[in-house]
Design an enzyme around this catalytic site. Structure first.
Site, short mmCIF file in Angstrom:
data_model
loop_
_atom_site.label_atom_id
_atom_site.label_comp_id
_atom_site.label_asym_id
_atom_site.label_seq_id
_atom_site.Cartn_x
_atom_site.Cartn_y
_atom_site.Cartn_z
N LYS A 1 27.32 -38.48 -30.81
CA LYS A 1 27.39 -39.42 -29.71
C LYS A 1 28.28 -39.44 -28.72
O LYS A 1 28.10 -39.61 -27.31
CB LYS A 1 26.97 -40.97 -30.20
CG LYS A 1 25.74 -40.81 -31.08
CD LYS A 1 25.62 -42.40 -31.44
CE LYS A 1 24.22 -42.73 -32.23
NZ LYS A 1 24.35 -41.85 -33.65
N CYS B 1 21.72 -45.92 -37.93
CA CYS B 1 20.76 -45.01 -38.27
C CYS B 1 20.11 -45.68 -39.66
O CYS B 1 20.08 -44.95 -40.63
CB CYS B 1 21.38 -43.54 -38.59
SG CYS B 1 20.05 -42.35 -38.86
N ALA C 1 33.63 -42.93 -34.12
CA ALA C 1 32.88 -41.66 -33.34
C ALA C 1 32.65 -40.57 -34.20
O ALA C 1 31.67 -39.59 -33.53
CB ALA C 1 34.02 -41.43 -32.11
N GLY C 2 33.25 -40.46 -35.46
CA GLY C 2 33.08 -39.41 -36.22
C GLY C 2 31.46 -39.07 -36.69
O GLY C 2 30.78 -40.25 -36.92
#
Length: 471
Positions: free
Chosen positions: A291, A403, A286-287
């Site tokens: 998002k 990404c 999550a870091g």
């Protein structure tokens, strides 16, 4: 020693203090130079460090804009400028001290990438060199940059971009390492003739896109504060100018800066219909929380609970600042998870990757990475995806996101992991995204995977695979 200190005191300068050059220090260029050096020497991120330096030094308005242009322009154009400097220098670039080389790059950008008059570009760069490396080597900088100033960028490219080597020409012209040019062209597949448009888009300054976190802010509120509705994401607004932190919703954490593609892949995970329960969601990596902040609001609006995890404590701390109070945040290794198998209904895996899809926002990434990074990241990406598929219940959905458009980080990873998983179904990600977006969103590929592109969508080159576990 005593007489030298006496002369120093008479000159009004403390022993060891920087030499006075007769002119006030150019704070704008000094700031750009220091950020560039931090990127080079300690792997700093320009997009994180530069705003801090601007605030510390009180640089606003035109000064802040110029410092930003000089910083990002120099980092983006490094490959092109190095090719020009190599021709203009009487020694190989590898033999030039790195601080001086960065001054030369900064000067080359002023000469070839801005409208700053040549005499001012050379003069300010030489003054910076004198301040950084001393008067002797400042003379070398003056000689090199005066040669650079004899031609404009187009004329220099006619000289330094090899016409009989297509990858080499593209690499020098668009300032991308050769291996990245090759990888991006391969990722475009049948549309490989779009490679120049893609490379050019990587060098464009990205728009500042905001996300209104569901239940905490609205797009209408952001528009009222000076933003404009974005093209695709129903949660997004674009800020034409100004500091996003000046918007109250951003300052309060109810909205944030987030690329539209990043928003859309998160919205797509939440949009996939499920049979059965839909109360437990997981964000595995999550870091720093972009998002997770959006997913947290979406989960809360449906009465679901989100668990957001990261391997590193400092990144987990950033996640805690991005999510609401209903979201649990933990430090956890997704490849050795503390949760039981089949515990979640929806799982987001934003996998660690090379970041080649965000070169507009992090231009320094193109110079930090090399092909060896793919060999290091590949096993981790596969292990995390395998763990994500174990974490989701039968009937639940996993979103695999990177990404990066590099094939070795996208479809190859997914295909490898699913080769022995007949219990996993690939969903039509472009179709889900088209239903999620508020405009007519095309150009994502034929499916089942979806790939965003800077030159087509004005977003980062985000990849999405939506995977349903069937048994």
């Amino acid at each position: 020693m005593g007489s030298r200190n006496a002369r120093t005191r008479r000159a009004g300068r403390r022993p060891g203090a920087p030499r006075r050059t007769g002119r006030p220090q150019d704070l704008v260029r000094r700031t750009a130079f220091e950020v560039i050096r931090a990127v080079q020497t300690r792997d700093a991120y320009a997009n994180l460090l530069l705003p801090v330096r601007l605030r510390e030094r009180g640089l606003t308005g035109r000064d802040a804009a110029l410092a930003t242009e000089l910083t990002y322009g120099t980092l983006r154009g490094r490959g092109t400028y190095d090719a020009v400097l190599e021709v203009c220098s009487d020694r190989p670039l590898r033999r030039i001290d790195e601080p001086l080389l960065d001054v030369l790059r900064l000067g080359a950008h002023q000469l070839l990438g801005t409208r700053i008059p040549p005499h001012a570009a050379v003069g300010t760069a030489v003054e910076l060199a004198r301040s950084v490396v001393g008067a002797g080597r400042a003379g070398f900088a003056n000689a090199v940059l005066r040669k650079v100033a004899t031609r404009d960028l187009k004329a220099w490219l006619d000289i330094v971009a090899p016409p009989d080597d297509e990858l080499g020409r593209l690499s020098v012209t668009y300032s991308h390492p050769r291996w990245i040019v090759s990888a991006l062209r391969d990722a475009l597949g049948p549309a490989r003739d779009e490679i120049e448009a893609l490379l050019a888009a990587d060098n464009d300054r990205p728009r500042v896109t905001l996300v209104a976190k569901p239940g905490r802010a609205t797009v209408a509120e952001l528009v009222e504060a000076g933003a404009e509705p974005a093209a695709w994401s129903p949660q997004a607004a674009v800020l034409p100018e100004g500091d996003p932190a000046a918007i109250e919703a951003v300052a309060a954490g109810r909205a944030a800066v987030q690329d539209e593609a990043s928003q859309l892949v998160t919205l797509a995970l939440a949009a996939v219909p499920l049979d059965g329960p839909d109360g437990r969601w997981l964000d595995m990596c999550a870091g720093p929380g972009g998002k997770a902040g959006l997913l947290s609001g979406l989960a809360g609006g449906r009465g679901a609970r989100l668990l957001a995890c990261d391997l590193q404590e400092h990144r987990a701390a950033l996640v805690r600042q991005a999510v609401d109070d209903r979201t649990a945040v933990a430090v956890a290794d997704g490849t050795a998870p503390p949760w039981r198998p089949a515990s979640f209904d929806r799982v987001l895996l934003d996998a660690p990757c090379t970041g080649l899809g965000a070169l507009r926002r992090r231009p320094e990434a193109r110079w930090r990475r090399d092909p060896s990074a793919l060999a290091e990241l590949g096993p981790l990406q596969r292990a995390l995806l395998a763990a994500a598929l174990e974490a989701v219940r039968p009937g639940g959905v996993v979103a695999y996101v990177t990404c990066s458009p590099h094939l070795a980080e996208t479809r190859v990873v997914v295909d490898d992991v699913l080769r022995d998983r007949p219990d996993v179904q690939r969903l039509d990600a472009p179709a889900v995204l088209a239903e999620t977006a508020r405009g007519e969103l095309t150009g994502l590929g034929e499916g089942p995977y979806a790939q965003f592109w800077p030159h087509r969508h004005g977003t980062d080159a985000m990849f999405l695979a939506l995977l349903r576990r069937t048994g």
